[in-house]
Design an enzyme around this catalytic site. Structure first.
Site, PDB file in Angstrom:
ATOM      1  CB  CYS A   1      -0.893  -0.058   1.247  1.00  0.00           C
ATOM      2  SG  CYS A   1      -1.841   1.412   1.560  1.00  0.00           S
TER       3      CYS A   1
ATOM      4  CB  CYS B   1      -0.266   2.227   4.192  1.00  0.00           C
ATOM      5  SG  CYS B   1      -1.864   1.675   3.619  1.00  0.00           S
ATOM      6  CG  ASP B   2       3.412   0.774   4.341  1.00  0.00           C
ATOM      7  OD1 ASP B   2       2.985   1.305   5.375  1.00  0.00           O
ATOM      8  OD2 ASP B   2       3.201  -0.426   4.057  1.00  0.00           O
TER       9      ASP B   2
HETATM   10  C1  LIG Z   1       0.688  -4.279   5.487  1.00  0.00           C
HETATM   11  C2  LIG Z   1      -0.513  -3.340   5.544  1.00  0.00           C
HETATM   12  C3  LIG Z   1      -0.309  -2.036   5.910  1.00  0.00           C
HETATM   13  C4  LIG Z   1      -1.392  -1.152   5.979  1.00  0.00           C
HETATM   14  N1  LIG Z   1      -1.150   0.128   6.392  1.00  0.00           N
HETATM   15  C5  LIG Z   1      -2.188   0.990   6.487  1.00  0.00           C
HETATM   16  C6  LIG Z   1      -1.958   2.334   6.926  1.00  0.00           C
HETATM   17  O1  LIG Z   1      -0.813   2.735   7.220  1.00  0.00           O
HETATM   18  N2  LIG Z   1      -3.046   3.158   7.012  1.00  0.00           N
HETATM   19  C7  LIG Z   1      -4.311   2.744   6.664  1.00  0.00           C
HETATM   20  O2  LIG Z   1      -5.240   3.544   6.803  1.00  0.00           O
HETATM   21  N3  LIG Z   1      -4.540   1.489   6.221  1.00  0.00           N
HETATM   22  C8  LIG Z   1      -3.524   0.605   6.128  1.00  0.00           C
HETATM   23  N4  LIG Z   1      -3.742  -0.661   5.664  1.00  0.00           N
HETATM   24  C9  LIG Z   1      -5.110  -1.037   5.238  1.00  0.00           C
HETATM   25  C10 LIG Z   1      -6.005  -1.287   6.477  1.00  0.00           C
HETATM   26  O3  LIG Z   1      -5.316  -2.120   7.390  1.00  0.00           O
HETATM   27  C11 LIG Z   1      -7.327  -1.920   6.045  1.00  0.00           C
HETATM   28  O4  LIG Z   1      -7.972  -1.054   5.136  1.00  0.00           O
HETATM   29  C12 LIG Z   1      -8.234  -2.139   7.253  1.00  0.00           C
HETATM   30  O5  LIG Z   1      -7.617  -3.005   8.177  1.00  0.00           O
HETATM   31  C13 LIG Z   1      -9.579  -2.741   6.842  1.00  0.00           C
HETATM   32  O6  LIG Z   1     -10.293  -3.007   8.017  1.00  0.00           O
HETATM   33  P1  LIG Z   1     -11.466  -4.079   8.071  1.00  0.00           P
HETATM   34  O7  LIG Z   1     -11.905  -4.116   9.488  1.00  0.00           O
HETATM   35  O8  LIG Z   1     -12.451  -3.786   7.020  1.00  0.00           O
HETATM   36  O9  LIG Z   1     -10.807  -5.471   7.643  1.00  0.00           O
HETATM   37  P2  LIG Z   1      -9.559  -6.283   8.210  1.00  0.00           P
HETATM   38  O10 LIG Z   1      -8.581  -5.417   8.868  1.00  0.00           O
HETATM   39  O11 LIG Z   1      -9.103  -7.112   7.060  1.00  0.00           O
HETATM   40  O12 LIG Z   1     -10.211  -7.224   9.323  1.00  0.00           O
HETATM   41  C14 LIG Z   1     -11.104  -8.248   8.977  1.00  0.00           C
HETATM   42  C15 LIG Z   1     -11.052  -9.305  10.061  1.00  0.00           C
HETATM   43  O13 LIG Z   1     -12.081 -10.262   9.827  1.00  0.00           O
HETATM   44  C16 LIG Z   1     -11.595 -11.545  10.162  1.00  0.00           C
HETATM   45  N5  LIG Z   1     -12.385 -12.548   9.446  1.00  0.00           N
HETATM   46  C17 LIG Z   1     -12.534 -12.711   8.110  1.00  0.00           C
HETATM   47  N6  LIG Z   1     -13.351 -13.736   7.836  1.00  0.00           N
HETATM   48  C18 LIG Z   1     -13.743 -14.255   9.043  1.00  0.00           C
HETATM   49  C19 LIG Z   1     -14.589 -15.350   9.409  1.00  0.00           C
HETATM   50  N7  LIG Z   1     -15.194 -16.122   8.507  1.00  0.00           N
HETATM   51  N8  LIG Z   1     -14.759 -15.610  10.735  1.00  0.00           N
HETATM   52  C20 LIG Z   1     -14.160 -14.840  11.679  1.00  0.00           C
HETATM   53  N9  LIG Z   1     -13.334 -13.783  11.369  1.00  0.00           N
HETATM   54  C21 LIG Z   1     -13.141 -13.505  10.070  1.00  0.00           C
HETATM   55  C22 LIG Z   1     -10.136 -11.504   9.683  1.00  0.00           C
HETATM   56  O14 LIG Z   1      -9.350 -12.479  10.350  1.00  0.00           O
HETATM   57  C23 LIG Z   1      -9.736 -10.072  10.076  1.00  0.00           C
HETATM   58  O15 LIG Z   1      -9.152 -10.007  11.363  1.00  0.00           O
HETATM   59  C24 LIG Z   1      -2.702  -1.581   5.626  1.00  0.00           C
HETATM   60  C25 LIG Z   1      -2.901  -2.911   5.235  1.00  0.00           C
HETATM   61  C26 LIG Z   1      -1.831  -3.790   5.203  1.00  0.00           C
HETATM   62  C27 LIG Z   1      -2.059  -5.232   4.809  1.00  0.00           C
END
Ligand SMILES: Cc1cc2nc3c(=O)[nH]c(=O)nc-3n(C[C@H](O)[C@H](O)[C@H](O)COP(=O)(O)OP(=O)(O)OC[C@H]3O[C@@H](n4cnc5c(N)ncnc54)[C@H](O)[C@@H]3O)c2cc1C
Length: 299
Positions: A130, A133-134
């Site tokens: 990303c 992000c980075d």
């Molecule tokens: C390396 C990296 C760096 C990033 N850096 C940044 C940054 O600096 N700034 C920024 O704003 N964004 C950053 N992002 C993006 C940001 O992390 C995501 O946009 C954000 O986490 C999305 O949140 P979410 O809650 O929608 O999903 P997620 O964070 O993906 O969380 C979803 C959760 O649901 C769980 N899950 C899925 N299916 C199931 C199931 N069937 N049963 C139970 N649990 C389940 C998963 O295990 C997970 O923990 C980064 C992403 C990555 C990978």
């Protein structure tokens, strides 16, 4: 019967839990891995308001603490399926089943990985997914972008404004992104590229040093670089919602910013929803919107 079951403890799910608990709803969060979701892979977050620099793990810990203090229940269980019932939903996990009136699915998405040696070792320490992000960590440095679609080209353009050089590695003979983006990339003096080429390895002893590229299946190129941005797409994991919500062509749940799906009582939040920007801030916005919609639905 619980009021709301939230699936996923990323920023979207945790925010939804916070709002639901403050409305005095009973809340169970089901998470299959660790709390915090994708952000726990990021050693440094600099674009989340209120913290000029915080690790993803620390930010996740703070969010979880806040949600637990509000009285949400959490279980480490994987949700395998969701069934609509006359009174609400049955949520079936790998450990049992729960009844609730509303479900908020905050399942997130995963960045597609190359699956080559060294990738797991250097994620967050040389390999990023990303540029928003980075990118700032690589200001003035030489980076590689892997991919040739719209997101890879956008990442390359964004990085070219702050990095010394950007080198794109594309597996096909051509870029698959929009023509306008391709033209922009071509006009940038500090972007160069190689086609018909795949990354076969990320190398380095303690710290990341570079990549091994194979061109046309035979020619091996070792390229030193400061960082690699892998931009070969995101992979949503929305199969448990298949029969309850409309899934778009890319695998995301079709829902607007109110997070409402076509099944009454089922809401989607965060990266698993069809949207343009996938960040912590947008996931949190969805968490709040979905919880408020679920509360209104229950009322
Ligand atoms: C390396 C990296 C760096 C990033 N850096 C940044 C940054 O600096 N700034 C920024 O704003 N964004 C950053 N992002 C993006 C940001 O992390 C995501 O946009 C954000 O986490 C999305 O949140 P979410 O809650 O929608 O999903 P997620 O964070 O993906 O969380 C979803 C959760 O649901 C769980 N899950 C899925 N299916 C199931 C199931 N069937 N049963 C139970 N649990 C389940 C998963 O295990 C997970 O923990 C980064 C992403 C990555 C990978």
């Amino acid at each position: 019967m619980l009021d709301i079951i939230i699936i996923g403890a990323g920023p979207a799910g945790l925010t939804a839990a916070l709002y639901a608990r403050r409305a005095d709803k009973t809340v169970l969060i089901l998470e299959k891995n660790g709390f915090g979701g994708q952000m726990t892979f990021s050693p440094k977050i600099e674009n989340y308001p209120g913290f000029s620099d915080i690790s993803g793990n620390e930010l996740a810990d703070k969010m979880v603490e806040q949600v637990l203090a509000q009285g949400a229940d959490v279980e480490i269980e994987e949700v395998l399926s969701i069934e609509k019932t006359p009174l609400g939903f049955t949520v079936i996990t790998d450990c049992g089943k729960y009844e609730c009136r509303a479900v908020i699915a905050a399942l997130g998405a995963k960045h597609r990985m190359l699956g080559v040696p060294g990738e797991d070792k250097f994620i967050g320490d040389g390999i990023s997914f990303c540029a928003v992000c980075d990118g700032a960590f690589y200001t003035g440095k030489d980076v590689v972008v892997v991919g040739g679609g719209n997101s890879a080209l956008q990442e390359a353009l964004q990085l070219s404004d702050i990095c010394s050089s950007v080198f794109i590695v594309q597996n096909l003979p051509y870029f698959t992104g929009e023509e306008k983006l391709i033209q922009e990339v071509m006009q940038k003096p500090n972007i160069s590229y190689i086609t018909d080429s795949v990354v076969k390895e990320f190398y380095g002893d303690e710290t990341f040093e570079g990549i091994v590229i194979v061109k046309n299946g035979t020619e091996i190129i070792r390229k030193k670089t400061d960082g690699v941005f892998v931009a070969i797409g995101l992979q949503p994991e929305n199969t448990i919602l298949d029969s309850l919500a409309e899934i778009d062509n890319y695998g995301y749940v079709s829902a607007d910013e109110r997070c409402i799906t076509e099944t009454p009582g089922l809401f989607v939040a965060g990266d698993c929803r069809s949207k343009k920007i996938r960040q912590i801030s947008t996931a949190i916005a969805d968490g709040a919107a979905s919880a408020l919609a679920a509360i209104e639905f229950i009322r």
